[in-house]
Design an enzyme around this catalytic site. Structure first.
Site, PDB file in Angstrom:
ATOM      1  N   ASP A  63       0.833  -1.193   0.000  1.00 48.84           N
ATOM      2  CA  ASP A  63       0.000   0.000   0.000  1.00 48.84           C
ATOM      3  C   ASP A  63       0.874   1.253   0.000  1.00 48.84           C
ATOM      4  OD1 ASP A  63       0.848  -0.265   2.643  1.00 48.84           O
ATOM      5  OD2 ASP A  63      -1.158  -0.458   3.491  1.00 48.84           O
ATOM      6  N   ASN A 132      -8.797   0.450  13.538  1.00 49.62           N
ATOM      7  CA  ASN A 132     -10.222   0.280  13.222  1.00 49.62           C
ATOM      8  C   ASN A 132     -10.507  -1.060  12.537  1.00 49.62           C
ATOM      9  OD1 ASN A 132      -9.036   0.653  10.758  1.00 49.62           O
ATOM     10  ND2 ASN A 132     -10.329   2.367  10.125  1.00 49.62           N
ATOM     11  N   HIS A 134      -8.714  -2.303   9.929  1.00 51.25           N
ATOM     12  CA  HIS A 134      -8.355  -2.382   8.512  1.00 51.25           C
ATOM     13  C   HIS A 134      -7.131  -3.269   8.291  1.00 51.25           C
ATOM     14  CE1 HIS A 134      -5.542   1.403   8.654  1.00 51.25           C
ATOM     15  NE2 HIS A 134      -4.794   0.316   8.608  1.00 51.25           N
ATOM     16  N   GLU A 139     -10.448  -0.366   4.340  1.00 56.27           N
ATOM     17  CA  GLU A 139     -11.051   0.242   5.524  1.00 56.27           C
ATOM     18  C   GLU A 139     -12.457  -0.305   5.777  1.00 56.27           C
ATOM     19  OE1 GLU A 139      -9.390   2.148   7.440  1.00 56.27           O
ATOM     20  OE2 GLU A 139      -8.246   3.679   6.373  1.00 56.27           O
TER      21      GLU A 139
HETATM   22  O1  LIG Z   1      -2.453   2.530   8.419  1.00 57.39           O
HETATM   23  C1  LIG Z   1      -1.927   1.456   8.431  1.00 57.39           C
HETATM   24  O2  LIG Z   1      -1.784   0.828   9.617  1.00 57.39           O
HETATM   25  C2  LIG Z   1      -1.492  -0.547   9.689  1.00 57.39           C
HETATM   26  C3  LIG Z   1      -0.851  -0.771  11.039  1.00 57.39           C
HETATM   27  O3  LIG Z   1       0.227   0.111  11.183  1.00 57.39           O
HETATM   28  P1  LIG Z   1       1.317  -0.090  12.318  1.00 57.39           P
HETATM   29  O4  LIG Z   1       2.215   1.110  12.226  1.00 57.39           O
HETATM   30  O5  LIG Z   1       0.603  -0.153  13.617  1.00 57.39           O
HETATM   31  O6  LIG Z   1       2.028  -1.339  11.996  1.00 57.39           O
HETATM   32  C4  LIG Z   1      -0.589  -0.959   8.546  1.00 57.39           C
HETATM   33  O7  LIG Z   1      -0.361  -2.335   8.561  1.00 57.39           O
HETATM   34  C5  LIG Z   1      -1.279  -0.618   7.260  1.00 57.39           C
HETATM   35  O8  LIG Z   1      -0.552  -1.073   6.155  1.00 57.39           O
HETATM   36  C6  LIG Z   1      -1.473   0.844   7.163  1.00 57.39           C
HETATM   37  O9  LIG Z   1      -2.432   1.035   6.224  1.00 57.39           O
END
Ligand SMILES: O=C1O[C@H](COP(=O)(O)O)[C@@H](O)[C@H](O)[C@H]1O
Length: 230
Positions: A63, A132, A134, A139
């Protein structure tokens, strides 16, 4: 889904890396779908200690944030260069990337989706969990997207990255869709970091809902959920 609770982040990282090591020994040129964020950083450092084993591994970025350029220090691109591609000497020929700020976004989205389908199933997918529920930028919503797509980010996701939350334009992301994730042969799902108690609890109910995209991982036959939540 196999659930393993470990004592701390270091154990989580070592265990996750050991799963990838096992997979890459069985298939040296495996296609590795790479998450970014705090969850996999330790795991990538563990993998780098054995970097010669990964001399044929192919990587695809999972992503990316829109609005900020790929060169921004907070981009997923910069993260992967710093924590995975650089330390493991993975050259551009073995890395598939994309740019959400491309001048031809539809064409770029189609290029990546075509790559995923042509190389499906991907071999290993690393996932972190959003607060949340995701996974990647899939999402919570009434409907989830199957293919690679442009995603509207939830407020909690935007707040996760200070560079985005200070932007003037609405932030968005691009990510691998639910189909690409669920087709992957093996998923390593890391649940670590602050503020994910409620999302983890919801997953553990085993009820599948688009309110919690991670709950769809119950439909997959080979998911290793590793958590340092007690
Ligand atoms: O926004 C996101 O968060 C998840 C978790 O992030 P983290 O920093 O707690 O590891 C991440 O795996 C995801 O790819 C991203 O979209």
């Amino acid at each position: 889904m196999r659930i393993t609770r470990v004592a701390n982040y270091q154990e989580l990282s070592a265990l996750a890396a050991s799963h990838v090591l096992q997979a890459v020994k069985a298939k040296p040129d495996l296609l590795f779908c790479a998450a970014t964020g705090g969850s996999p950083t330790g795991m990538y450092a563990e993998m780098a200690k054995e970097k010669t084993v990964f001399s044929q591994m192919r990587v695809i970025k999972m992503d990316e944030w829109g609005i900020i350029p790929a060169t921004h220090p907070d981009s997923c691109e910069s993260y992967l260069q710093k924590h995975l591609l650089g330390p493991m000497d993975i050259p551009a020929e073995r890395y598939v990337s994309f740019d959400p700020n491309s001048a031809e976004p539809e064409k770029e989205i189609q290029r990546i989706e075509s790559y995923i389908q042509a190389n499906s199933p991907m071999d290993v997918c690393i996932l972190g969990l959003g607060k949340n529920g995701h996974i990647a930028f899939n999402e919570p919503a009434a409907n989830l997207q199957a293919g690679f797509h442009k995603a509207t980010l939830a407020e909690s996701t935007i707040q996760h990255d200070p560079a985005l939350s200070q932007g003037l334009e609405p932030a968005f992301g691009w990510c691998v869709g639910m189909q690409g994730i669920l087709q992957t042969k093996k998923i390593i799902f890391l649940v670590t970091g602050k503020g994910k108690e409620a999302a983890l609890e919801q997953i553990l109910t085993q009820q599948i809902s688009t309110d919690c995209p991670a709950s769809f991982l119950w439909l997959h036959p080979n998911v290793e959920l590793i958590t340092d939540y007690q």
